[in-house]
Scaffold this motif. Structure first.
Motif, PDB file in Angstrom:
ATOM      1  N   PRO A 267      -8.763   1.437 -11.253  1.00 20.89           N
ATOM      2  CA  PRO A 267     -10.242   0.659 -10.978  1.00 20.89           C
ATOM      3  C   PRO A 267     -10.936   0.181 -10.048  1.00 20.89           C
ATOM      4  N   GLY A 268     -12.611   0.670 -10.448  1.00 18.38           N
ATOM      5  CA  GLY A 268     -12.942   1.079 -11.228  1.00 18.38           C
ATOM      6  C   GLY A 268     -13.994  -0.447 -12.048  1.00 18.38           C
ATOM      7  N   HIS A 269     -14.228  -0.527 -12.346  1.00 17.98           N
ATOM      8  CA  HIS A 269     -15.407  -1.978 -13.335  1.00 17.98           C
ATOM      9  C   HIS A 269     -14.602  -3.323 -13.632  1.00 17.98           C
ATOM     10  N   VAL A 270     -14.566  -3.741 -12.983  1.00 17.43           N
ATOM     11  CA  VAL A 270     -13.388  -5.246 -13.993  1.00 17.43           C
ATOM     12  C   VAL A 270     -13.260  -6.950 -13.494  1.00 17.43           C
ATOM     13  N   PRO A 271     -13.902  -7.347 -14.570  1.00 16.57           N
ATOM     14  CA  PRO A 271     -14.475  -8.782 -13.701  1.00 16.57           C
ATOM     15  C   PRO A 271     -13.332  -9.142 -13.149  1.00 16.57           C
ATOM     16  N   LEU A 272     -14.256 -10.198 -11.708  1.00 22.25           N
ATOM     17  CA  LEU A 272     -13.424 -11.258 -11.441  1.00 22.25           C
ATOM     18  C   LEU A 272     -12.415 -11.541 -11.895  1.00 22.25           C
ATOM     19  N   ASP A 273     -12.265 -12.076 -12.723  1.00 21.43           N
ATOM     20  CA  ASP A 273     -10.601 -12.788 -12.980  1.00 21.43           C
ATOM     21  C   ASP A 273      -9.585 -11.911 -13.274  1.00 21.43           C
ATOM     22  N   GLN A 274      -9.981 -10.489 -13.821  1.00 20.41           N
ATOM     23  CA  GLN A 274      -8.917  -9.603 -14.216  1.00 20.41           C
ATOM     24  C   GLN A 274      -8.414  -8.582 -12.467  1.00 20.41           C
ATOM     25  N   VAL A 275      -9.000  -9.181 -11.540  1.00 21.95           N
ATOM     26  CA  VAL A 275      -9.055  -7.938 -10.806  1.00 21.95           C
ATOM     27  C   VAL A 275      -7.613  -8.304  -9.888  1.00 21.95           C
ATOM     28  N   ALA A 276      -6.868  -9.296 -10.152  1.00 17.88           N
ATOM     29  CA  ALA A 276      -5.890  -9.693  -9.154  1.00 17.88           C
ATOM     30  C   ALA A 276      -4.570  -8.943 -10.470  1.00 17.88           C
ATOM     31  N   LEU A 294     -10.867   2.198  -6.498  1.00 22.63           N
ATOM     32  CA  LEU A 294     -12.751   2.950  -6.211  1.00 22.63           C
ATOM     33  C   LEU A 294     -13.463   1.542  -6.607  1.00 22.63           C
ATOM     34  N   GLY A 295     -14.033   0.680  -6.204  1.00 15.29           N
ATOM     35  CA  GLY A 295     -14.151  -0.772  -6.473  1.00 15.29           C
ATOM     36  C   GLY A 295     -13.794  -1.874  -5.949  1.00 15.29           C
ATOM     37  N   PRO A 296     -12.813  -2.832  -7.323  1.00 17.45           N
ATOM     38  CA  PRO A 296     -13.749  -2.622  -8.375  1.00 17.45           C
ATOM     39  C   PRO A 296     -15.175  -3.112  -8.088  1.00 17.45           C
ATOM     40  N   LEU A 297     -16.041  -2.750  -9.191  1.00 18.42           N
ATOM     41  CA  LEU A 297     -16.654  -3.582  -9.395  1.00 18.42           C
ATOM     42  C   LEU A 297     -17.106  -4.209 -10.737  1.00 18.42           C
ATOM     43  N   ILE A 312     -17.253  -7.091  -3.504  1.00 11.51           N
ATOM     44  CA  ILE A 312     -16.699  -8.533  -4.079  1.00 11.51           C
ATOM     45  C   ILE A 312     -15.172  -8.110  -4.491  1.00 11.51           C
ATOM     46  N   GLY A 313     -15.033  -7.208  -5.638  1.00  6.00           N
ATOM     47  CA  GLY A 313     -14.200  -6.466  -6.213  1.00  6.00           C
ATOM     48  C   GLY A 313     -12.632  -6.211  -4.954  1.00  6.00           C
ATOM     49  N   GLY A 314     -13.351  -5.053  -4.493  1.00  7.94           N
ATOM     50  CA  GLY A 314     -12.566  -5.256  -3.512  1.00  7.94           C
ATOM     51  C   GLY A 314     -11.983  -5.769  -2.281  1.00  7.94           C
ATOM     52  N   ALA A 315     -12.377  -6.621  -1.852  1.00  6.62           N
ATOM     53  CA  ALA A 315     -11.977  -7.817  -1.330  1.00  6.62           C
ATOM     54  C   ALA A 315     -10.682  -8.589  -2.201  1.00  6.62           C
ATOM     55  N   LEU A 316     -11.166  -8.565  -2.875  1.00  7.82           N
ATOM     56  CA  LEU A 316      -9.801  -9.708  -4.056  1.00  7.82           C
ATOM     57  C   LEU A 316      -8.981  -8.881  -4.424  1.00  7.82           C
ATOM     58  N   ALA A 317      -9.062  -7.285  -4.376  1.00  7.48           N
ATOM     59  CA  ALA A 317      -8.090  -6.694  -5.156  1.00  7.48           C
ATOM     60  C   ALA A 317      -7.349  -6.195  -3.923  1.00  7.48           C
ATOM     61  N   ALA A 318      -8.275  -6.392  -2.857  1.00  9.01           N
ATOM     62  CA  ALA A 318      -7.009  -5.737  -1.641  1.00  9.01           C
ATOM     63  C   ALA A 318      -6.411  -7.407  -0.927  1.00  9.01           C
ATOM     64  N   SER A 319      -7.367  -8.128  -1.512  1.00  5.45           N
ATOM     65  CA  SER A 319      -6.207  -9.603  -0.777  1.00  5.45           C
ATOM     66  C   SER A 319      -4.837  -9.739  -1.945  1.00  5.45           C
TER      67      SER A 319
END
Lengths: 431, 431
Positions: A267-276, A294-297, A312-319
Motif C-alpha cells: 500500500p497505499g494509504h496507511v496510518p502512521l502506526d500501521q506502516v511498520a 506505493l507511498g504509503p500516504l 512520511i510513510g515511505g521513510a517509515l516503511a523503508a526504515s
C-alpha cells in the motif's frame, strides 16, 4: 537463464557485479541475497543498454517514478521529457503506465531512452485494446492479457506489475469488511469487474504457470501487484488487503521455485502506526521478498502535497524494511503529473529512502550526512550545494534569498550560530 | 494569576473554555491537564485580541511558524505579509525572531496583527542591542537580558524561548563528546560564548527566579530552549543534548511550583530511529511537560526540501507524543524564507501534525480523512477541494492538469478505478 538461476548456480553475472559495485558491497553478498530471493535485479535480457539496479534487503532503498500517457494526454513527447526529468532527479527505475495514444510506441521509446530498469502494467494495454475493439474493457480475453505480457517481455521490460492475488477468494474477504473507498487499483478494479461479470477466476492466478514461462524466458521480474490495496487510511490493513497478501506469499514461493525473480507490491494509504506492521507482515508472509510500496500516504487530506504524505510513510516503511518506493507526485489525486511534479516526487521519495538508509545501515549513507554537516560547519557554500540532494534547487534558493551575502546566509546574518560557535573558547572538561 | 494557577484553583477561565470548545473536549479535561502542567495555554494578559490555543497531551498537534527580520532583511512589511500567509495557511502560533531593523516595532506590529499566540526569543534583541552599543554581543549584561524579557512580557508576548539549560555543566558534557557541527542554536551559541568569555554561569539559570517573577506577572509561558540541540543527525542524542534536558526537567518542576506555565523545546536533526526515544525521554524527564520540537529533520542532505525532512520527523515525533511542531521551510539552511516558503512550511508541518493526530486519537481527526475519502469515492470534486488541507493549491493543480475533464481526472481518465469499481457486481460472500 534468469539472474536468480545464475546466482543459484553460483555464477557472478555482469549484472550482479555491477550491482555490487554500485552498492559498495561484496559481490558474493549480492549473489547470496539474489539466490535467496531477498534481492532482485530486474534486467530483461532484451533491454539493451540497461545499467542494472538491485532491489532488496541491505541495499540502498530505490525509488521508482511513474510516467506514461493517459486518454486525455496521449502524446509521446511529454512522457520522454518526464523520463529525462525523473532520471536527472535520481530515479532508480521508471514505470511506463501508458493508457492513451500509441502505447507500443511510448513503451519502446522509454525502453530505448532508459538506462534504468523499466516496468509496465500490461493489463492496462490489454484493457485499452479491448476497449478500442469493442467499447468494453471486460471484453478482454485471457489471451489478450497474455499477448500483452509477451509483447512487453519481448520488448525488454524489466519488471511487470501483475495482480495475481486478486482472486475470487480475496474479493469475498474484501466484501466481508466494508470499505469507505473500495478498490483504488486500476488493474485490481479492472480484474474484479472482469471476474464478476464473467463469473470466472483471475487468469493471472489461474494461469500463473503461463506467466512464469514468459517471465523466465526473458528474465522479467514479476512485481506482484496489490489490487486490493487501501485507498484511504480508514480502509488500511483490512481483510481484503491481507487476504490478497496471503495469496501473493504463496505465489512468491511458486515463482522462486520456477527460477523467476519476484517482488511484492504494497500500500497505499496507511496510518502512521500501521506502516511498520504492514512491512513486517509482508516480509514474513512473502519469505523476505523485496517489498515495493506505493507511498504509503499517511493521511488522505492533502491533495497537492501527496509527495509529502507519502515521504512520511515511505521513510517509515523503508526504515521498517521496505526496499523500493514508488514515488507519489504533488498531482496525485488531482491529475496527470507534469515534469515539475515528477521532479518534486522523485526528490521527496529519495529523501524518504535516504532517511531510512541511515537507520538501515546502508553502506555510504552516513558519510553523506557527515560530509554535508562538515560543509555547513565550515560555511563552505559551494560544497553544501554540490552535496545537496537537489543541487539545482539548493543553488537557486540560496541565490534568491541571499543578495550579496558571502560567508553566512540571510536567516541569521552575523548571528549565525556556526560562526559564533566557531569562535567559542573551550570549557575545561574537569578530566 | 496565570492560567495554571487559575486551573489549580478550580476556576474555568474564558481561555480554558475557549480551548475546550476548539478541541471538542470537556472543559474539565482541559483544566485538569493544565493544572497538572501537561497542557499550557500561552496567553499573556497583555495580548489584546488573542484567541487562545492549548498545547499538550491529548490536544490537536499545533504548528508554529517563525518569522522576523534579519540584518540583511530589516523591513517590517514583508514580515507582516508572512504573518498573514502563515495564519491563512493554518499556523496555530507564530514566533517573531527578529534580529534586524526596529525590533520593537516588528514585535508590536506582529502582536497587534496576530490573534494566534505569539512567541519571541528575547536574547536576540538583548544581543543585538549590545552589538549596536559596543560592537560585541558578549558585552550584553544580565540586566540587558532581563530588560528585554520584561519588555517582551509587558508588550504581550505569549511565550518566550529561554535557554536556561545551557549551563557550565551542560557545556562540559557537550565538550566531552565531540560533535561534527557544534552548537547550532543562535541563543545557545551566544550564551556559551558569553559564559566562556566572562567565566560566568548562564544568567537565565542563575537568576531563574527573576525570570519566573516576570513570567508569572504577565502569564508568559516559558519555552525552555534547547541551546545544545543537535544540528546534524550525526550529533543527535549526545551527552550535551541530554545533559541540558536533565537541567530543563529540574526547571520544569521549579516553574510549575511557582505557578508559571512551561513547555520544553526539542531537536533538531535526529535520525528516524531516535525520534521516538527523544520524545519519550523528554516526557519522562520533564514530568510530561508539553514538547515543542523544531523538526526533527531526519537527514541533513536536503537543503531546499527541509519542509519535507522535517515533516517526516515531525509526524514521527508527534505520533510519539510531541505536542507542538515548529515548522521548517524550504529555505532552511539557505536563507531567510519568503512568503511562499512560509506557506509551504506551514502546510508541511500541518500534514505531519494531522498524520500524528490520527494515531493519537485526537477528536475529529479521523472524520476529516473519512469525509475526504467519501468525496473521492463519489468523485465529488468541489467537496474534495473544500476538504483539502490547502484548497487553493488543490484547486490550482486540478485546474491546470484537467483541461475540460468533468467527472474523473487526467491521471486515469476512463480507467479511473473509482469509476470502474463503482459499477462492480458483488461477489456472493458465502455467508
Amino acid at each position: 537463464m534468469t539472474q536468480l538461476l545464475e546466482a543459484r548456480a553460483g555464477r557472478l553475472t555482469p549484472a550482479i557485479r555491477r550491482v555490487a559495485e554500485k552498492e559498495k558491497q561484496p559481490v558474493e553478498r549480492i549473489a547470496e541475497a539474489l539466490a535467496a530471493g531477498e534481492t532482485v535485479i530486474p534486467a530483461n535480457v532484451n533491454h539493451a543498454g540497461l545499467d542494472p539496479e538491485g532491489v532488496g534487503k541491505g541495499l540502498r532503498t530505490k525509488v521508482n517514478a511513474n510516467l506514461g500517457t493517459s486518454p486525455s494526454f496521449p502524446d509521446l513527447e511529454p512522457e520522454l521529457i518526464k523520463l529525462e526529468v525523473a532520471v536527472a532527479a535520481g530515479a532508480d527505475a521508471v514505470m511506463d503506465l501508458s493508457t492513451g495514444g500509441d502505447i507500443d510506441a511510448v513503451r519502446r521509446a522509454v525502453l530505448a531512452g532508459a538506462k534504468v530498469p523499466v516496468g509496465t502494467v500490461p493489463i492496462y494495454q490489454a484493457a485499452a485494446h479491448a476497449r478500442d475493439r469493442s467499447g468494453d474493457v471486460t471484453e478482454m480475453t485471457p489471451d489478450d492479457l497474455f499477448r500483452a505480457i509477451e509483447l512487453h517481455a519481448s520488448d525488454g521490460v524489466d519488471f511487470i506489475t501483475v495482480h495475481c492475488g486478486v482472486t475470487r477468494e480475496a474479493v469475498q474477504r474484501l466484501e466481508s469488511q466494508p470499505r469507505v473507498i473500495g478498490v483504488v487499483s486500476r488493474g485490481g478494479a479492472l480484474l474484479i469487474n472482469w471476474m464478476m461479470r464473467r463469473d470466472a477466476e483471475n487468469p493471472l492466478y489461474e494461469q500463473f504457470d503461463r506467466l512464469l514461462e514468459i517471465a523466465k524466458r526473458h528474465d522479467v521480474t514479476l512485481s506482484l501487484g496489490d489490487g486490493l490495496r487501501p485507498g484511504s487510511v480508514v480502509d488500511a490493513t483490512d481483510r481484503g488487503q491481507i487476504a490478497e497478501l496471503l495469496i501473493l506469499g504463496e505465489l512468491v514461493a511458486v515463482a522462486r521455485e520456477a527460477g523467476v525473480q519476484v517482488m511484492v507490491e504494497g500500500p497505499g494509504h496507511v496510518p502512521l502506526d500501521q506502516v511498520a506492521a504492514n512491512v513486517q507482515i509482508q516480509k514474513r508472509i512473502c519469505h523476505g521478498a523485496p517489498f515495493y510500496v506505493l507511498g504509503p500516504l499517511v493521511t488522505d487530506v492533502a491533495p497537492g502535497y501527496d509527495h509529502i504524505t507519502s515521504a512520511i510513510g515511505g521513510a517509515l516503511a523503508a526504515s521498517a524494511g521496505a526496499d523500493f518506493l514508488c514515488y507519489v507526485t504533488p498531482a496525485e489525486h488531482l491529475g496527470l503529473p507534469c515534469p515539475e511534479d515528477v521532479r518534486e516526487g522523485v526528490i521527496a521519495a529519495r529523501i524518504a529512502g535516504h532517511a531510512a538508509d541511515l537507520v538501515k545501515g546502508v553502506p555510504g549513507a552516513w558519510e553523506w550526512d557527515r560530509a554535508m554537516s562538515k560543509a555547513r560547519k565550515s560555511l563552505q557554500w559551494e560544497r553544501q550545494i554540490a552535496l545537496a540532494i537537489d543541487p539545482v534547487k539548493a543553488e537557486r534558493v540560496r541565490a534568491e534569498r541571499n543578495p550579496g551575502e558571502i560567508d553566512v546566509c540571510t536567516m541569521c546574518g552575523q548571528y549565525c550560530a556556526m560562526k559564533i560557535d566557531s569562535g567559542r573558547p573551550h570549557a575545561s572538561t574537569g578530566r
